[in-house]
Design a protein around this motif. Structure first.
Motif, PDB file in Angstrom:
ATOM      1  N   GLY A  61       0.812  -1.209   0.000  1.00  0.00           N
ATOM      2  CA  GLY A  61       0.000   0.000   0.000  1.00  0.00           C
ATOM      3  C   GLY A  61       0.844   1.257   0.000  1.00  0.00           C
ATOM      4  N   LEU A  62       1.846   1.292   0.874  1.00  0.00           N
ATOM      5  CA  LEU A  62       2.737   2.449   0.930  1.00  0.00           C
ATOM      6  C   LEU A  62       3.578   2.560  -0.334  1.00  0.00           C
ATOM      7  CD1 LEU A  62       3.982   2.517   4.619  1.00  0.00           C
ATOM      8  CD2 LEU A  62       2.844   4.373   3.412  1.00  0.00           C
ATOM      9  N   ASP A  63       4.080   1.414  -0.800  1.00  0.00           N
ATOM     10  CA  ASP A  63       4.895   1.422  -2.023  1.00  0.00           C
ATOM     11  C   ASP A  63       4.109   2.041  -3.180  1.00  0.00           C
ATOM     12  OD1 ASP A  63       6.886   0.196  -0.604  1.00  0.00           O
ATOM     13  OD2 ASP A  63       6.511  -1.808  -1.407  1.00  0.00           O
ATOM     14  N   ALA A  64       2.868   1.573  -3.369  1.00  0.00           N
ATOM     15  CA  ALA A  64       2.046   2.086  -4.462  1.00  0.00           C
ATOM     16  C   ALA A  64       1.676   3.546  -4.242  1.00  0.00           C
ATOM     17  CB  ALA A  64       0.775   1.250  -4.599  1.00  0.00           C
ATOM     18  N   GLY A  65       1.357   3.895  -2.993  1.00  0.00           N
ATOM     19  CA  GLY A  65       0.961   5.263  -2.696  1.00  0.00           C
ATOM     20  C   GLY A  65       2.048   6.270  -2.994  1.00  0.00           C
ATOM     21  N   ILE A  66       3.289   5.968  -2.585  1.00  0.00           N
ATOM     22  CA  ILE A  66       4.406   6.879  -2.828  1.00  0.00           C
ATOM     23  C   ILE A  66       4.636   7.045  -4.329  1.00  0.00           C
ATOM     24  CG2 ILE A  66       6.910   7.127  -2.592  1.00  0.00           C
ATOM     25  CD1 ILE A  66       6.605   5.853   0.205  1.00  0.00           C
ATOM     26  N   THR A  67       4.528   5.963  -5.079  1.00  0.00           N
ATOM     27  CA  THR A  67       4.713   6.029  -6.530  1.00  0.00           C
ATOM     28  C   THR A  67       3.625   6.868  -7.188  1.00  0.00           C
ATOM     29  OG1 THR A  67       5.767   3.849  -6.542  1.00  0.00           O
ATOM     30  CG2 THR A  67       4.938   4.671  -8.637  1.00  0.00           C
ATOM     31  N   TYR A  68       2.372   6.659  -6.774  1.00  0.00           N
ATOM     32  CA  TYR A  68       1.262   7.434  -7.333  1.00  0.00           C
ATOM     33  C   TYR A  68       1.422   8.926  -7.030  1.00  0.00           C
ATOM     34  CZ  TYR A  68      -1.741   3.443  -8.604  1.00  0.00           C
ATOM     35  OH  TYR A  68      -2.286   2.336  -9.202  1.00  0.00           O
ATOM     36  N   ILE A  69       1.756   9.237  -5.791  1.00  0.00           N
ATOM     37  CA  ILE A  69       1.872  10.645  -5.395  1.00  0.00           C
ATOM     38  C   ILE A  69       2.952  11.342  -6.209  1.00  0.00           C
ATOM     39  CG2 ILE A  69       2.482  12.215  -3.505  1.00  0.00           C
ATOM     40  CD1 ILE A  69       1.304  10.050  -1.593  1.00  0.00           C
ATOM     41  N   ALA A  70       4.113  10.692  -6.339  1.00  0.00           N
ATOM     42  CA  ALA A  70       5.223  11.298  -7.062  1.00  0.00           C
ATOM     43  C   ALA A  70       4.920  11.474  -8.544  1.00  0.00           C
ATOM     44  CB  ALA A  70       6.481  10.456  -6.881  1.00  0.00           C
ATOM     45  N   SER A  71       4.080  10.597  -9.099  1.00  0.00           N
ATOM     46  CA  SER A  71       3.759  10.673 -10.532  1.00  0.00           C
ATOM     47  C   SER A  71       2.619  11.645 -10.829  1.00  0.00           C
ATOM     48  CB  SER A  71       3.391   9.288 -11.063  1.00  0.00           C
ATOM     49  OG  SER A  71       2.136   8.869 -10.533  1.00  0.00           O
ATOM     50  N   GLY A  72       1.939  12.121  -9.779  1.00  0.00           N
ATOM     51  CA  GLY A  72       0.811  13.025  -9.981  1.00  0.00           C
ATOM     52  C   GLY A  72      -0.503  12.327 -10.217  1.00  0.00           C
ATOM     53  N   THR A  73      -0.534  10.999 -10.077  1.00  0.00           N
ATOM     54  CA  THR A  73      -1.779  10.246 -10.251  1.00  0.00           C
ATOM     55  C   THR A  73      -2.682  10.440  -9.033  1.00  0.00           C
ATOM     56  OG1 THR A  73      -0.622   8.548 -11.536  1.00  0.00           O
ATOM     57  CG2 THR A  73      -2.768   7.950 -10.606  1.00  0.00           C
ATOM     58  N   PRO A  74      -3.943  10.817  -9.210  1.00  0.00           N
ATOM     59  CA  PRO A  74      -4.830  10.990  -8.056  1.00  0.00           C
ATOM     60  C   PRO A  74      -4.921   9.716  -7.222  1.00  0.00           C
ATOM     61  CG  PRO A  74      -5.817  11.939 -10.023  1.00  0.00           C
ATOM     62  CD  PRO A  74      -4.611  11.173 -10.487  1.00  0.00           C
ATOM     63  N   VAL A  75      -4.705   9.826  -5.935  1.00  0.00           N
ATOM     64  CA  VAL A  75      -4.735   8.667  -5.045  1.00  0.00           C
ATOM     65  C   VAL A  75      -5.093   9.127  -3.637  1.00  0.00           C
ATOM     66  CG1 VAL A  75      -2.264   8.840  -4.509  1.00  0.00           C
ATOM     67  CG2 VAL A  75      -3.437   6.630  -4.242  1.00  0.00           C
ATOM     68  N   ALA A  76      -5.792   8.267  -2.910  1.00  0.00           N
ATOM     69  CA  ALA A  76      -6.054   8.491  -1.491  1.00  0.00           C
ATOM     70  C   ALA A  76      -5.235   7.478  -0.712  1.00  0.00           C
ATOM     71  CB  ALA A  76      -7.540   8.332  -1.180  1.00  0.00           C
ATOM     72  N   LEU A  77      -4.367   7.964   0.154  1.00  0.00           N
ATOM     73  CA  LEU A  77      -3.539   7.097   0.990  1.00  0.00           C
ATOM     74  C   LEU A  77      -4.210   6.989   2.353  1.00  0.00           C
ATOM     75  CD1 LEU A  77      -0.808   5.598   0.770  1.00  0.00           C
ATOM     76  CD2 LEU A  77       0.245   7.550   1.902  1.00  0.00           C
ATOM     77  N   ALA A  78      -4.733   5.792   2.663  1.00  0.00           N
ATOM     78  CA  ALA A  78      -5.476   5.572   3.905  1.00  0.00           C
ATOM     79  C   ALA A  78      -4.617   4.759   4.863  1.00  0.00           C
ATOM     80  CB  ALA A  78      -6.781   4.843   3.618  1.00  0.00           C
ATOM     81  N   ARG A  79      -4.322   5.346   6.033  1.00  0.00           N
ATOM     82  CA  ARG A  79      -3.475   4.671   7.025  1.00  0.00           C
ATOM     83  C   ARG A  79      -4.195   4.578   8.367  1.00  0.00           C
ATOM     84  NH1 ARG A  79       2.008   7.876   7.067  1.00  0.00           N
ATOM     85  NH2 ARG A  79       0.668   9.644   6.558  1.00  0.00           N
ATOM     86  N   VAL A  80      -4.156   3.413   8.981  1.00  0.00           N
ATOM     87  CA  VAL A  80      -4.755   3.236  10.301  1.00  0.00           C
ATOM     88  C   VAL A  80      -3.844   3.889  11.332  1.00  0.00           C
ATOM     89  CG1 VAL A  80      -5.493   1.585  12.052  1.00  0.00           C
ATOM     90  CG2 VAL A  80      -5.882   1.086   9.621  1.00  0.00           C
ATOM     91  N   ILE A  81      -4.355   4.904  12.044  1.00  0.00           N
ATOM     92  CA  ILE A  81      -3.536   5.610  13.027  1.00  0.00           C
ATOM     93  C   ILE A  81      -3.941   5.303  14.461  1.00  0.00           C
ATOM     94  CG2 ILE A  81      -3.031   7.468  11.403  1.00  0.00           C
ATOM     95  CD1 ILE A  81      -5.093   9.194  12.918  1.00  0.00           C
ATOM     96  N   ASP A  82      -5.079   4.645  14.639  1.00  0.00           N
ATOM     97  CA  ASP A  82      -5.499   4.272  15.995  1.00  0.00           C
ATOM     98  C   ASP A  82      -6.478   3.107  15.888  1.00  0.00           C
ATOM     99  OD1 ASP A  82      -5.562   4.332  18.730  1.00  0.00           O
ATOM    100  OD2 ASP A  82      -6.913   6.057  18.882  1.00  0.00           O
ATOM    101  N   GLY A  83      -6.363   2.172  16.820  1.00  0.00           N
ATOM    102  CA  GLY A  83      -7.224   1.001  16.802  1.00  0.00           C
ATOM    103  C   GLY A  83      -6.483  -0.209  17.334  1.00  0.00           C
ATOM    104  N   PRO A  84      -6.948  -1.413  17.019  1.00  0.00           N
ATOM    105  CA  PRO A  84      -6.278  -2.628  17.483  1.00  0.00           C
ATOM    106  C   PRO A  84      -4.812  -2.640  17.067  1.00  0.00           C
ATOM    107  CG  PRO A  84      -8.401  -3.138  16.493  1.00  0.00           C
ATOM    108  CD  PRO A  84      -8.145  -1.701  16.207  1.00  0.00           C
TER     109      PRO A  84
END
Length: 393
Positions: A109-132
């Motif tokens: 997920g992170l690998d793809a997200g960083i690549t999308y962001i750098a290329s300018g491709t619209p993407v939503a990076l969703a990360r769990v910041i609190d929970g189990p």
């Protein structure tokens, strides 16, 4: 992290481990918005910022610790009464910062997200910041038609959660929104965070908002410069080829020779609620057909240059072609705030100030004129009264 994406991609491509600290919550007069990021690589190099200097040292240390432990952490920073220049925000704001260690190749997920962001491709990076604990740091990169990464190796009972996360993140991407999302384990949105919920931070990365400047005049050159400074993709359009040239507007992303209204008609699929239209021609043969269309489009701002006499004449002509009072009320004319501006550069500052105020909900008064919140975005809930702050907006 869009502003540091190019460097993150370089680290990622070289296989270098790093940690990213992201602002995931803001309250009061905090200096940076959600999504602001600071990153530290395994060699100690730092890029970006989360607070404009207030807590950078402490966040840097958290990044180093996260790279050693391999565990993400959610940290809360607020005003420190005992030592305002230690770990605390001297501006009186509150920040929640999520620190995420990243090893290239370890998280799809992170690998793809960083690549999308750098290329300018619209993407939503969703990360769990609190929970189990088993879900903390899990990342899914969501595009308009697919997603990468998952919440595994968590139990299969989170399948519904993952489906809900993808659906909600895609909706936020469509709207260009960044913010927190609280979901139950069944994937349904919840109002409150508790032991039975998962908190996800969704960062939507979309192309830069557009500014279209109609009228290739000397004032336009200054507006183009300040538009680029504010992060817009700037186009200049004028029907006169002798004036609409790349040589005269070297900082514009695009210079178009066409009648303004005709060009606008070709851009309907590329404008949205963030789009800014600055009409600087103050010539009725250009203005009226352009504004007739512009004021009926779902754009964020429409401003037109001209004297008050020109404005009255323009408004009468627009009524004649059928525009209603609510449609005319969307027009900022004469364009800009009353700063006493005279030069093209001063006028551009006046126009930019009005655009920012329109977008952020500003009152256009000196900050010293009231004691209310300094930061009062239209899409941010009202906060408790701020502590005194030594900085301006």
């Amino acid at each position: 992290m869009q502003d540091i994406a190019e460097q993150l991609l370089a680290w990622h491509s070289s296989g270098r481990a790093f940690a990213v600290a992201t602002v995931v919550g803001v309250s009061g007069s905090a200096p940076r918005d959600p999504g602001a990021a600071l990153a530290v690589d395994s060699l100690g190099e730092a890029i970006g910022s989360v607070s404009g200097g207030c807590v950078e040292g402490a966040v840097y240390s958290l990044c180093e610790e996260a790279m050693v432990s391999g565990r993400p952490v959610l940290e809360h920073f607020g005003y420190s009464d005992e030592d305002a220049f230690a770990v605390g925000l001297t501006c009186g704001g509150l920040l929640d910062v999520f620190v995420h260690p990243i090893v290239p190749g370890a998280d799809p997920g992170l690998d793809a997200g960083i690549t999308y962001i750098a290329s300018g491709t619209p993407v939503a990076l969703a990360r769990v910041i609190d929970g189990p604990p088993g879900l903390l740091g899990a990342t899914v990169a969501v595009t308009a038609d697919t997603h990468h990464g998952s919440l595994s190796p968590a139990p299969s009972t989170v399948a519904a959660l993952e489906r809900g996360l993808v659906a909600e993140a895609r909706a936020m991407l469509d709207a260009g929104r960044t913010g927190r999302l609280v979901l139950g384990l069944d994937g349904r949105p919840c109002d409150d965070e508790d032991q039975g919920t998962v908190t996800v931070f969704v960062e939507s990365y979309v192309p830069a908002p557009r500014m279209i400047v109609f009228g290739a005049i000397d004032f336009a050159a200054a507006v183009v410069k300040i538009g680029k400074f504010l992060g817009y993709h700037v186009t200049v359009c004028d029907a006169r080829p002798v004036f609409a040239t790349a040589r005269r507007f070297p900082e514009a992303d695009q210079v178009v020779v066409d009648w303004p209204h005709r060009y606008l008609d070709t851009q309907l699929d590329r404008i949205d609620g963030r789009t800014v239209l600055c009409v600087l021609t103050h010539d009725a043969k250009f203005d009226i057909p352009l504004l007739e269309r512009a004021l009926r489009l779902p754009v964020g701002y429409v401003g037109a240059m001209g004297s008050r006499r020109t404005h009255r004449d323009r408004e009468a002509r627009l009524r004649e072609v059928g525009l209603t009072d609510p449609e005319l009320a969307r027009l900022h004319s004469p364009i800009g705030l009353d700063l006493g501006a005279r030069t093209p550069e001063e006028t551009a500052v006046s126009i930019a100030a009005e655009i920012i105020a329109s977008r952020r909900g500003g009152g256009c008064l000196p900050l010293a004129a009231n004691d209310g919140p300094i930061h009062h975005d239209l899409d941010r809930p009202a906060e408790e009264p701020e502590a005194e702050t030594p900085h301006a907006a």
